[in-house]
Scaffold this motif. Structure first.
Motif, PDB file in Angstrom:
ATOM      1  N   VAL A 284       0.816  -1.218   0.000  1.00 12.80           N
ATOM      2  CA  VAL A 284       0.000   0.000   0.000  1.00 12.80           C
ATOM      3  C   VAL A 284       0.847   1.263   0.000  1.00 12.80           C
ATOM      4  CG1 VAL A 284      -2.027  -1.056   1.061  1.00 12.80           C
ATOM      5  CG2 VAL A 284      -0.261  -0.060   2.515  1.00 12.80           C
ATOM      6  N   GLY A 285       2.132   1.125   0.077  1.00 12.42           N
ATOM      7  CA  GLY A 285       3.020   2.294   0.050  1.00 12.42           C
ATOM      8  C   GLY A 285       2.862   3.157   1.285  1.00 12.42           C
ATOM      9  N   PHE A 286       2.640   4.456   1.064  1.00 11.94           N
ATOM     10  CA  PHE A 286       2.559   5.407   2.170  1.00 11.94           C
ATOM     11  C   PHE A 286       1.142   5.600   2.713  1.00 11.94           C
ATOM     12  CE2 PHE A 286       6.625   6.674   0.296  1.00 11.94           C
ATOM     13  CZ  PHE A 286       7.401   6.724   1.441  1.00 11.94           C
ATOM     14  N   GLU A 287       0.187   4.782   2.301  1.00 16.35           N
ATOM     15  CA  GLU A 287      -1.195   4.928   2.768  1.00 16.35           C
ATOM     16  C   GLU A 287      -1.297   4.770   4.283  1.00 16.35           C
ATOM     17  OE1 GLU A 287      -3.869   5.920   1.022  1.00 16.35           O
ATOM     18  OE2 GLU A 287      -2.429   6.191  -0.611  1.00 16.35           O
ATOM     19  N   ASN A 288      -0.535   3.865   4.868  1.00 18.74           N
ATOM     20  CA  ASN A 288      -0.556   3.693   6.326  1.00 18.74           C
ATOM     21  C   ASN A 288      -0.056   4.952   7.034  1.00 18.74           C
ATOM     22  OD1 ASN A 288      -1.526   1.080   6.131  1.00 18.74           O
ATOM     23  ND2 ASN A 288       0.515   0.169   6.116  1.00 18.74           N
ATOM     24  N   PHE A 289       0.958   5.587   6.470  1.00 21.22           N
ATOM     25  CA  PHE A 289       1.506   6.805   7.065  1.00 21.22           C
ATOM     26  C   PHE A 289       0.549   7.983   6.887  1.00 21.22           C
ATOM     27  CE2 PHE A 289       5.196   4.160   6.300  1.00 21.22           C
ATOM     28  CZ  PHE A 289       5.829   4.220   7.531  1.00 21.22           C
ATOM     29  N   LYS A 290      -0.127   8.059   5.752  1.00 21.73           N
ATOM     30  CA  LYS A 290      -1.132   9.103   5.539  1.00 21.73           C
ATOM     31  C   LYS A 290      -2.236   8.978   6.582  1.00 21.73           C
ATOM     32  CE  LYS A 290      -0.630   9.635   0.551  1.00 21.73           C
ATOM     33  NZ  LYS A 290      -1.283   9.422  -0.744  1.00 21.73           N
ATOM     34  N   PHE A 291      -2.669   7.750   6.844  1.00 23.22           N
ATOM     35  CA  PHE A 291      -3.712   7.523   7.840  1.00 23.22           C
ATOM     36  C   PHE A 291      -3.234   7.931   9.228  1.00 23.22           C
ATOM     37  CE2 PHE A 291      -5.582   4.712  11.050  1.00 23.22           C
ATOM     38  CZ  PHE A 291      -6.913   5.099  10.940  1.00 23.22           C
ATOM     39  N   LEU A 292      -2.019   7.525   9.593  1.00 28.84           N
ATOM     40  CA  LEU A 292      -1.496   7.830  10.925  1.00 28.84           C
ATOM     41  C   LEU A 292      -1.341   9.330  11.141  1.00 28.84           C
ATOM     42  CD1 LEU A 292      -0.271   6.918  13.638  1.00 28.84           C
ATOM     43  CD2 LEU A 292       1.940   6.893  12.498  1.00 28.84           C
ATOM     44  N   PHE A 293      -0.714  10.019  10.203  1.00 27.90           N
ATOM     45  CA  PHE A 293      -0.473  11.444  10.368  1.00 27.90           C
ATOM     46  C   PHE A 293      -1.700  12.294  10.049  1.00 27.90           C
ATOM     47  CE2 PHE A 293       3.871   9.826   9.983  1.00 27.90           C
ATOM     48  CZ  PHE A 293       4.376  10.337  11.163  1.00 27.90           C
ATOM     49  N   GLY A 294      -2.744  11.682   9.494  1.00 30.57           N
ATOM     50  CA  GLY A 294      -3.990  12.379   9.251  1.00 30.57           C
ATOM     51  C   GLY A 294      -4.830  12.499  10.521  1.00 30.57           C
ATOM     52  N   THR A 295      -4.498  11.723  11.522  1.00 32.09           N
ATOM     53  CA  THR A 295      -5.197  11.786  12.806  1.00 32.09           C
ATOM     54  C   THR A 295      -4.327  12.543  13.802  1.00 32.09           C
ATOM     55  OG1 THR A 295      -4.225   9.728  13.622  1.00 32.09           O
ATOM     56  CG2 THR A 295      -6.267   9.538  12.366  1.00 32.09           C
ATOM     57  N   GLY A 296      -4.892  12.896  14.936  1.00 28.93           N
ATOM     58  CA  GLY A 296      -4.116  13.576  15.977  1.00 28.93           C
ATOM     59  C   GLY A 296      -3.285  12.608  16.805  1.00 28.93           C
ATOM     60  N   THR A 297      -3.427  11.336  16.537  1.00 28.11           N
ATOM     61  CA  THR A 297      -2.746  10.318  17.332  1.00 28.11           C
ATOM     62  C   THR A 297      -1.235  10.353  17.157  1.00 28.11           C
ATOM     63  OG1 THR A 297      -4.702   8.942  17.021  1.00 28.11           O
ATOM     64  CG2 THR A 297      -2.753   7.855  17.852  1.00 28.11           C
ATOM     65  N   ALA A 298      -0.758  10.677  15.971  1.00 32.03           N
ATOM     66  CA  ALA A 298       0.685  10.663  15.706  1.00 32.03           C
ATOM     67  C   ALA A 298       1.414  11.640  16.614  1.00 32.03           C
ATOM     68  CB  ALA A 298       0.965  10.996  14.250  1.00 32.03           C
ATOM     69  N   TRP A 299       0.826  12.819  16.833  1.00 30.67           N
ATOM     70  CA  TRP A 299       1.485  13.809  17.679  1.00 30.67           C
ATOM     71  C   TRP A 299       1.477  13.368  19.141  1.00 30.67           C
ATOM     72  CZ3 TRP A 299       4.399  16.173  14.680  1.00 30.67           C
ATOM     73  CH2 TRP A 299       3.991  16.508  13.399  1.00 30.67           C
ATOM     74  N   ARG A 300       0.399  12.703  19.562  1.00 33.31           N
ATOM     75  CA  ARG A 300       0.338  12.185  20.928  1.00 33.31           C
ATOM     76  C   ARG A 300       1.375  11.082  21.132  1.00 33.31           C
ATOM     77  NH1 ARG A 300      -4.941   9.438  22.578  1.00 33.31           N
ATOM     78  NH2 ARG A 300      -5.606  10.919  21.028  1.00 33.31           N
ATOM     79  N   ILE A 301       1.526  10.206  20.151  1.00 27.65           N
ATOM     80  CA  ILE A 301       2.519   9.135  20.219  1.00 27.65           C
ATOM     81  C   ILE A 301       3.924   9.716  20.297  1.00 27.65           C
ATOM     82  CG2 ILE A 301       3.571   7.248  18.910  1.00 27.65           C
ATOM     83  CD1 ILE A 301       0.743   6.688  17.792  1.00 27.65           C
TER      84      ILE A 301
ATOM     85  N   THR B 217       6.443   9.404  23.522  1.00 30.67           N
ATOM     86  CA  THR B 217       7.752   8.782  23.350  1.00 30.67           C
ATOM     87  C   THR B 217       8.864   9.686  23.863  1.00 30.67           C
ATOM     88  OG1 THR B 217       6.964   7.559  21.432  1.00 30.67           O
ATOM     89  CG2 THR B 217       9.346   7.795  21.667  1.00 30.67           C
ATOM     90  N   VAL B 218       8.840  10.955  23.466  1.00 33.45           N
ATOM     91  CA  VAL B 218       9.866  11.906  23.898  1.00 33.45           C
ATOM     92  C   VAL B 218       9.789  12.130  25.409  1.00 33.45           C
ATOM     93  CG1 VAL B 218      10.636  14.304  23.708  1.00 33.45           C
ATOM     94  CG2 VAL B 218      10.039  13.019  21.652  1.00 33.45           C
ATOM     95  N   PHE B 219       8.573  12.274  25.941  1.00 34.80           N
ATOM     96  CA  PHE B 219       8.398  12.506  27.368  1.00 34.80           C
ATOM     97  C   PHE B 219       8.893  11.322  28.194  1.00 34.80           C
ATOM     98  CE2 PHE B 219       5.785  12.160  31.229  1.00 34.80           C
ATOM     99  CZ  PHE B 219       6.161  13.342  31.854  1.00 34.80           C
ATOM    100  N   MET B 220       8.509  10.112  27.808  1.00 35.54           N
ATOM    101  CA  MET B 220       8.922   8.925  28.567  1.00 35.54           C
ATOM    102  C   MET B 220      10.437   8.711  28.488  1.00 35.54           C
ATOM    103  SD  MET B 220       6.278   7.837  30.080  1.00 35.54           S
ATOM    104  CE  MET B 220       6.690   6.212  30.627  1.00 35.54           C
ATOM    105  N   ASN B 221      11.031   8.958  27.338  1.00 39.25           N
ATOM    106  CA  ASN B 221      12.483   8.823  27.223  1.00 39.25           C
ATOM    107  C   ASN B 221      13.203   9.879  28.046  1.00 39.25           C
ATOM    108  OD1 ASN B 221      13.120   6.550  25.527  1.00 39.25           O
ATOM    109  ND2 ASN B 221      12.052   7.646  23.923  1.00 39.25           N
ATOM    110  N   GLY B 222      12.698  11.110  28.034  1.00 42.25           N
ATOM    111  CA  GLY B 222      13.292  12.163  28.866  1.00 42.25           C
ATOM    112  C   GLY B 222      13.184  11.828  30.341  1.00 42.25           C
ATOM    113  N   LEU B 223      12.019  11.324  30.744  1.00 39.27           N
ATOM    114  CA  LEU B 223      11.817  10.918  32.130  1.00 39.27           C
ATOM    115  C   LEU B 223      12.770   9.797  32.525  1.00 39.27           C
ATOM    116  CD1 LEU B 223       9.930  11.519  34.538  1.00 39.27           C
ATOM    117  CD2 LEU B 223       8.485   9.672  33.703  1.00 39.27           C
ATOM    118  N   PHE B 224      12.958   8.831  31.643  1.00 41.95           N
ATOM    119  CA  PHE B 224      13.873   7.724  31.897  1.00 41.95           C
ATOM    120  C   PHE B 224      15.315   8.216  32.032  1.00 41.95           C
ATOM    121  CE2 PHE B 224      16.748   4.439  30.253  1.00 41.95           C
ATOM    122  CZ  PHE B 224      16.526   3.447  31.189  1.00 41.95           C
ATOM    123  N   ILE B 225      15.718   9.125  31.161  1.00 40.52           N
ATOM    124  CA  ILE B 225      17.096   9.637  31.205  1.00 40.52           C
ATOM    125  C   ILE B 225      17.343  10.410  32.491  1.00 40.52           C
ATOM    126  CG2 ILE B 225      18.674  11.309  30.131  1.00 40.52           C
ATOM    127  CD1 ILE B 225      17.474  10.399  27.412  1.00 40.52           C
TER     128      ILE B 225
END
Length: 75
Positions: A29-46, A50-58
């Motif tokens: 399907v090529g980039f269709e999965n990425f279009k779907f992911l970044f078309g929702t607000g979920t990508a920014w939350r993810i 990720t950045v917050f949990m890694n910063g907390l761990f460090i």
């Protein structure tokens, strides 16, 4: 060589993966999965989580390591 073997799994991101069909039998399907992911607000939350949990761990790991080093230095 062995460190590149897990990168083979990145192919799944570009396919409409079906367990019954396997990696090679699933439709491309090529980039269709990425279009779907970044078309929702979920990508920014993810990304934030990720950045917050890694910063907390460090920070936590550094504080614990420094505390343990100081305690061992006092012995």
């Amino acid at each position: 060589m062995i460190q590149y073997m897990p990168m083979f799994g990145i192919v799944i991101a570009f396919k409409d993966y079906k367990f019954a069909d396997g990696i090679f039998g699933s439709a491309w399907v090529g980039f269709e999965n990425f279009k779907f992911l970044f078309g929702t607000g979920t990508a920014w939350r993810i990304t934030f989580n990720t950045v917050f949990m890694n910063g907390l761990f460090i920070v936590t790991g550094t504080v614990v390591a420094l505390t343990l080093a100081l305690l061992l230095n006092e012995i």
